[in-house]
Scaffold this motif. Sequence first.
Motif: not given
Length: 81
Positions: A1-9, A11-13
């Motif tokens: 995964x090059x870029x993590x999701x912006x949504x905190x939850x 992103x944590x997952x």
Amino acid sequence: MKKLPKNRREREIAEAYLSEGWEVFHKGWPDFLMFKDGKVLMIEVKRVQKKKTPKMGLSSHQQRVKEILSKHHEYEVLYVE
């Protein structure tokens, strides 16, 4: 995964599974996911390309998802005008 999701939850997952060695995809999914008679069909829609290339307009995310999913299910890339 090059870029993590912006949504905190999300992103944590993603971070948790990445740390366990999973390959995580948040982008690159086909435009359509179809089911009929127990079969799965995935379709990505792209414009007709003037120049033929191996990827034919697929992003790196789309190409990797296609490689994985097409091993188990029918995956088509449809080119339209």
